[in-house]
Design an enzyme around this catalytic site. Structure first.
Site, short mmCIF file in Angstrom:
data_model
loop_
_atom_site.label_atom_id
_atom_site.label_comp_id
_atom_site.label_asym_id
_atom_site.label_seq_id
_atom_site.Cartn_x
_atom_site.Cartn_y
_atom_site.Cartn_z
N ASN A 181 5.17 -5.17 1.11
CA ASN A 181 5.33 -5.61 2.49
C ASN A 181 4.59 -6.91 2.82
OD1 ASN A 181 2.91 -4.08 2.21
ND2 ASN A 181 2.83 -3.78 4.42
N LYS A 204 -0.54 -4.82 -11.01
CA LYS A 204 0.89 -4.52 -11.02
C LYS A 204 1.41 -4.65 -9.59
CE LYS A 204 3.34 -0.99 -10.27
NZ LYS A 204 4.55 -1.66 -9.68
N GLU A 277 -5.62 2.18 0.60
CA GLU A 277 -5.15 1.94 1.97
C GLU A 277 -3.75 2.50 2.05
OE1 GLU A 277 -3.00 -1.04 4.26
OE2 GLU A 277 -4.96 -2.03 4.33
N LEU A 278 -3.57 3.52 2.91
CA LEU A 278 -2.36 4.32 2.88
C LEU A 278 -1.61 4.23 4.21
CD1 LEU A 278 -3.99 7.33 0.99
CD2 LEU A 278 -2.89 5.29 0.04
N CYS A 311 1.14 -2.14 7.60
CA CYS A 311 0.31 -0.94 7.59
C CYS A 311 -0.37 -0.70 8.93
CB CYS A 311 -0.73 -1.03 6.47
SG CYS A 311 -1.79 -2.47 6.56
N GLU A 409 5.54 8.41 9.65
CA GLU A 409 5.59 6.96 9.66
C GLU A 409 7.01 6.47 9.41
OE1 GLU A 409 2.93 3.34 7.81
OE2 GLU A 409 3.40 5.05 6.51
#
Length: 540
Positions: A181, A204, A277-278, A311, A409
């Site tokens: 994103n 990656k 960070e989710l 996020c 979400e």
């Protein structure tokens, strides 16, 4: 990765004109030499490749070489050799490279913006957040690393006679798994702190946006980062991501909560640290004394920046009943006035989603809500006439707990509006659910807003701003509470997470055992009396 740059930077990377008024979808083929230069930075020997398409028009952009487990192993082996020398490099030299990166990012921002927009489909104005954030991050750690990493003096147990120093030792090779994103900033911002701390990085990036990450790797090399300290591998997360976690000394992951839990489990099995960070279902509170026009403007940015694929994007908007109707009128009007488009130019207020999967999620959330009684105030449907994966900015009213979008979400341009009747109710509803990443509060009384902020379970809170105040303040740590993650990027915490703390103490004259003919009992009495004296002197 080599520091050589066979094709001079600064020229057009797209065949055809790049006039901001030009319809970018008419000419989107990247120059073959440019693509070859970037994809050549991937450590890959499988002979396989994956096609990358542009969400602007669905056309192919490049074919990315795919890495194997052996490629990841080779990357780590070389990184470990390079890291040993790098750890011994003065921090001032590392800072010099980061400050050079700062300048390169600003100098080549047009090229960076072109590539971000081509790969992600976001509006150019939102793409600009990425080189801005990387320049800020590089400058922060380019100026502050020496001070943060310097050996610290700590209190010794016996004044004068005990000297304690705290060293910050790099962990070794950091594995980074970055998302699509924000393909440029998320591929670089966490790793910048890692190399500043004396580590090497194997990264990656997400398969959908490899080119932006590879451009970042090229810029680091051009800034002077030694070879093999920043290595890019490519492939599915289930394979290449797992290979990284199996070898890294620390893992940094940004992505979904479900995947983050798998990363945490794999890291825990090896007893290595991980920062995650989710996801988020971020709330905004508009209090009765808010400046309604500013709140409506902020909500438009908070919800629709990068088409909601952010996020810290707001998906739940709580508005005091006294100002609800006025706010909704202005928010809907601003949303309907947005310029929608999928081009390279600056004219768009919102761009496209990145993939059909994102469109499907947004569509399913809206259709489910409407079928159960929610109302669409504006938007609500896909717009393939604008781009293959375009979805309208959407405002919902009347969303209830049985609807999918209430607590899950969306990660798209969809927001739910709610009235509240007291600040206690607003706080309780903002804290509802399992997430806790970002929030914002609009009020003319900033002192009161700060008091409310302390009661909201989010890692960052912005007052009278959508999200930029915390996101751009690099000295302020950023991360989530609860299922929005663990660990922090940015600030002192953002670099110290990549170090091990080492305490070194030297002792003079007295030892921690009986001496001068003392018995064990006499020694115990002596130490007891000493502790009482130290307390009376105010010693910690």
């Amino acid at each position: 990765m080599s520091a050589s740059n066979p094709t001079p930077p600064g020229g057009p990377i797209v065949e055809g004109p790049l006039d901001p008024e030009h319809d970018a979808t008419a000419s989107l083929a990247l120059e073959p030499d440019y693509v070859s230069r970037l994809t050549g930075l991937v450590v890959a020997t499988t002979g396989e490749s994956r096609e990358v398409i542009s969400p602007l028009n669905g056309a192919p952009l490049a074919h990315i070489p795919q890495s194997s487990d052996d490629d990841v192993a080779a990357a780590f082996a070389k990184a470990r050799v390079a890291q040993e020398k790098w750890a011994a490099t003065p921090v001032a030299e590392r800072e010099r490279i980061l400050l050079k990166l700062h300048d390169l990012v600003l100098d080549r921002q047009d090229e960076i913006l072109d590539l971000i927009v081509l790969e992600s489909g976001k509006a150019r104005k939102h793409a600009f957040d990425e080189p801005l954030h990387i320049a800020l991050t590089a400058r922060y750690y380019g100026r502050r690393s020496s001070k943060i990493l310097d050996t610290e003096r700590k209190l010794g147990v016996i004044p004068v006679l005990t000297r304690v120093e705290l060293n910050h030792v790099p962990k070794g090779v950091v594995g980074i798994i970055s998302p699509w994103n924000y393909p440029f900033t998320m591929a670089l911002c966490d790793g910048i702190a890692a190399i500043a701390a004396g580590n090497a990085v194997v990264i990656k990036p997400d398969s959908q946006t490899m080119l932006s990450a590879l451009l970042g790797a090229e810029l680091l090399a051009e800034a002077g980062l030694p070879e093999n300290l920043w290595t890019v591998v490519a492939g599915p997360g289930s394979e290449v991501g797992t290979s990284i976690i199996q070898r890294a000394d620390y893992v940094c992951f940004t992505g979904s909560t479900s995947t983050g839990k798998l990363v945490a489990k794999q890291a825990a099995e090896r007893l290595i640290g991980a920062s995650l960070e989710l996801g988020g279902k971020n709330p905004m509170l508009v209090l009765r004394d808010a400046d309604i026009e500013k709140a409506a403007e902020g909500a438009t940015r908070a919800v629709f920046s990068n088409s909601g694929q952010l996020c810290v994007s707001v998906e739940r908007l709580f508005v005091d009943d006294h100002v609800y109707d006025r706010f909704v009128e202005r928010f809907v009007a601003r949303t309907q006035a947005m310029t929608l488009g999928a081009t390279l130019g600056w004219e768009n207020d919102m761009g496209t989603l990145i993939s059909q999967a994102q469109v499907d999620t947004a569509t399913a959330h809206v259709e489910d809500a409407v079928s159960k009684g929610a109302r669409v105030l504006t938007g609500g449907k896909a717009r393939p006439d604008l781009a293959p994966f375009f979805f309208e900015p959407t405002i919902l009213e009347g969303v209830t707990p049985e609807m999918t979008c209430f607590g899950n979400e969306t990660f798209g341009p969809v927001v739910s509006l709610y009235r509240f009747h007291s600040e206690e109710e607003a706080i309780e509803r903002a804290n509802d659910g399992e997430y806790g990443l970002n929030g914002s509060i609009y009020s003319r009384d900033t002192s009161r807003a700060r008091r409310i902020a302390r009661q909201i379970k989010c890692g960052t809170i912005n007052i009278n701003e959508a999200f930029g105040a915390t996101f751009a303040s690099i000295d302020a740590p950023m991360g989530g509470m609860r299922e929005s993650g663990q660990g922090r990027r940015q600030g002192v915490e953002g670099i110290l997470r990549y170090t091990e703390t080492q305490s070194v103490a030297s002792q003079a004259v007295l030892r921690f055992a009986p001496q001068f003919g003392m018995s064990e009992q006499a020694y115990a009495k002596f130490m007891t009396a000493s502790l009482r004296v130290l307390k009376s002197l105010g010693r910690a």
